[in-house]
Design a protein around this motif. Structure first.
Motif, mmCIF file in Angstrom:
data_model
loop_
_atom_site.group_PDB
_atom_site.id
_atom_site.type_symbol
_atom_site.label_atom_id
_atom_site.label_comp_id
_atom_site.label_asym_id
_atom_site.label_seq_id
_atom_site.Cartn_x
_atom_site.Cartn_y
_atom_site.Cartn_z
ATOM 1 N N HIS A 211 -9.548 5.794 -1.751
ATOM 2 C CA HIS A 211 -9.540 6.698 -0.920
ATOM 3 C C HIS A 211 -8.797 7.783 -1.024
ATOM 4 N N PRO B 113 -13.506 2.603 6.709
ATOM 5 C CA PRO B 113 -14.518 1.250 5.938
ATOM 6 C C PRO B 113 -14.136 1.375 4.337
ATOM 7 N N ALA B 114 -13.553 2.757 3.877
ATOM 8 C CA ALA B 114 -13.120 2.583 2.472
ATOM 9 C C ALA B 114 -11.885 2.794 2.110
ATOM 10 N N THR B 115 -11.071 2.299 3.202
ATOM 11 C CA THR B 115 -9.500 2.469 2.907
ATOM 12 C C THR B 115 -8.746 1.079 2.499
ATOM 13 N N GLY B 116 -9.654 -0.047 2.525
ATOM 14 C CA GLY B 116 -9.060 -1.243 2.413
ATOM 15 C C GLY B 116 -8.661 -1.982 3.729
ATOM 16 N N THR C 211 -17.822 0.490 -3.099
ATOM 17 C CA THR C 211 -17.431 1.191 -1.943
ATOM 18 C C THR C 211 -16.939 2.560 -2.472
ATOM 19 N N ARG D 223 0.799 -1.313 -0.171
ATOM 20 C CA ARG D 223 -0.021 -0.092 0.168
ATOM 21 C C ARG D 223 1.035 1.317 0.112
ATOM 22 N N LEU E 216 -18.447 6.132 -1.310
ATOM 23 C CA LEU E 216 -17.464 7.020 -0.551
ATOM 24 C C LEU E 216 -17.755 8.543 -1.356
ATOM 25 N N GLU F 99 -6.616 -4.848 -1.693
ATOM 26 C CA GLU F 99 -6.379 -3.906 -0.444
ATOM 27 C C GLU F 99 -5.625 -2.507 -0.791
ATOM 28 N N ALA G 59 -8.209 -0.158 -2.735
ATOM 29 C CA ALA G 59 -8.976 0.539 -1.853
ATOM 30 C C ALA G 59 -8.376 1.901 -1.425
ATOM 31 N N LEU G 60 -7.472 1.717 -1.053
ATOM 32 C CA LEU G 60 -6.626 2.770 -0.526
ATOM 33 C C LEU G 60 -6.445 3.926 -1.550
#
Lengths: 224, 241
Positions: free
Chosen positions: A203, B141-144, A84, A42, A88, A196, A199-200
């Motif tokens: 965000h 919850p949206a960061t993985g 997701t 990440r 967001l 994973e 997703a970051l």
């Protein structure tokens, strides 16, 4: 972690095994190792994708300010990560909400298209119906090569949308595609670790978009 | 922003919790359980967990029964879906009232519970397994971070399947008064109130039972009571942990 291939190295693994302590200890060590691996990936992905994220956020903010909307899509677990991300933007716990939707949300449309015109078109046809040149298309994939996503990105590009592609491995077809404006590649061979990190990155993209929108000149820049 | 710092999210305590939860989940699956997935505020997580187990990304791993339950009226949805021995996994904040209600009722349904979330923790004992990230950031919850937790849960559960000898072990019962295996006070959810000479009926981990509600007064469907030797001895507030 032990696999079937290395089972002979672990003679305690058999059907007679009754003490769970050794297994639990192995599992906990494995959990920590995976978390460390995930964190390193990440961190690396944020660094590598930094310039692309910055450019994408500026353009996405400009489009939102001008009335653009965001459509996200993906397959399987990636479809949920795409949902997701849309959530967001649309229902943020902080910052103002922005118009964003996941194209897997409506099972009637998804199954109608999948059944009648083929699965490759499930997202492209929705973009034909709903899309506008000022909008933003976000494809989330680990392979970067799923046909339903590449076809949708081509349609998005045809309309003049700004296109973002999340991919893993070496970026797959997204990496060299003229249909992808911003390609965010998480360089890993593990689907789980890729998701994973993606997703970051998503965000971070959301956060950067709001940094732009929060500036006093952001809205006026975007208006014709 | 605290959520932007990708430090390892799993410390020793959480790693131990993940290990315990994985072995429990593998044992339940081995005994025929279905995994029911809830995430009222971030529903895509419920779908992600379900697809993870049903259609594994690693070729050759077995498909396991997992279902996302979404939409309104979550408690009634879970109530009619679960069977004794099943597992409920929720991704939700500690103050999610629907999830808290499901967790509270789970012992009456004979269901094992896992609760993934962040920020303030649920009260001690609110779920059988609590897998928690302490960072309270509302956008976490949206960061993985949750994705990592349920990915690892899936990966470790499949490691457990390589240890068949450990999958049939009955769960340890170390509580001083274990509500699942002693009759000190088993949780029951009322199905029908008492009527005339007929006692109330209630759902417990053992099935449908007739329950004398004389001590606790009139009950309505959905009420929770503790049952001892066929007698409802006290009421349980489904909102209170």
């Amino acid at each position: 972690m032990t696999s079937e291939d290395t089972g002979f190295l672990y003679p305690f693994i058999d059907a007679e095994e009754t003490d769970a302590a050794a297994l639990l200890s192995d599992l906990a060590a494995s959990a920590r190792a995976k978390a460390v691996e995930s964190a390193a990936l990440r961190r690396r992905s944020l660094d590598e994708c930094g310039p692309v994220l910055a450019a994408a956020a500026a353009e996405i903010a400009r489009r939102f300010a001008a009335g653009g909307r965001m459509f996200t899509f993906g397959n399987g677990g990636s479809s949920t990560d795409a949902a997701t991300l849309a959530g967001l933007f649309a229902h943020p716990p902080e910052h103002p909400p922005l118009p964003a939707w996941s194209l897997t949300a409506d099972q009637a449309i998804l199954t109608a298209l999948g059944n009648d015109v083929g699965f490759e078109l499930v997202f492209a046809r929705q973009l034909i119906a709903r899309g506008d040149g000022g909008d933003i298309a976000v494809a989330v994939s680990t392979s970067g090569s799923s046909a339903d996503l590449t076809v949708a990105l081509r349609e998005a590009r045809r309309q003049g949308m700004y296109t973002v592609g999340f991919a893993g491995y070496d970026g797959g077809e997204f990496a060299d595609s003229p249909d992808v404006d911003a390609c965010l590649v998480v360089r890993s061979q593990s689907v789980h670790r890729i998701q994973e990190s993606q997703a970051l990155l998503g965000h971070r993209l959301w956060s950067l978009v709001h940094s732009h929108l929060g500036r006093p000149d952001a809205v006026s820049e975007g208006q014709p | 922003m605290s959520t932007a710092a990708p430090a390892p999210l799993v410390d020793e305590a959480l790693a131990a919790d993940l290990a315990d939860a994985s072995l429990t989940l593998a044992r339940r699956f081995a005994a025929g359980a279905t995994l029911w997935c809830l995430a009222p505020a971030w529903e895509p997580h419920a779908h992600h967990v379900a697809v993870e187990f049903v259609h594994p990304v690693v070729v050759g791993k077995r498909a396991l029964p997992a279902v996302a339950l979404t939409g309104p009226d979550l408690v009634p949805s879970v109530r009619i879906s679960v069977r004794p021995g099943d597992v409920v996994l929720a991704v939700a904040a500690a103050d999610d009232s629907a999830v808290a209600s499901v967790m509270r009722r789970a012992p009456a349904w004979g269901v094992t519970t896992l609760w993934i979330g962040n920020g303030e923790r649920p009260p001690q004992g609110a779920a059988d397994h609590v897998l928690w990230l302490d960072d309270p950031a509302p956008s976490l919850p949206a960061t993985g971070g949750f994705v990592l937790l349920y990915h690892v849960l899936w990966e470790l559960t499949h490691v457990c399947f390589e240890h068949p000898g450990l999958l049939t072990t009955a769960p340890d019962c170390t509580d001083e008064v274990c509500v699942t295996c002693s009759d000190e006070g088993r949780l029951a959810e009322v199905l029908t109130p008492a009527s005339g000479l007929d006692p109330a009926t209630a759902r417990t981990a053992q099935g449908t039972e007739r329950v004398d509600t004389t001590l606790v007064g009139p009950v309505a469907p959905g009420d929770l009571v503790l049952v001892h030797a066929g007698l409802a001895i006290s009421r349980i507030d489904p909102e209170e942990p």
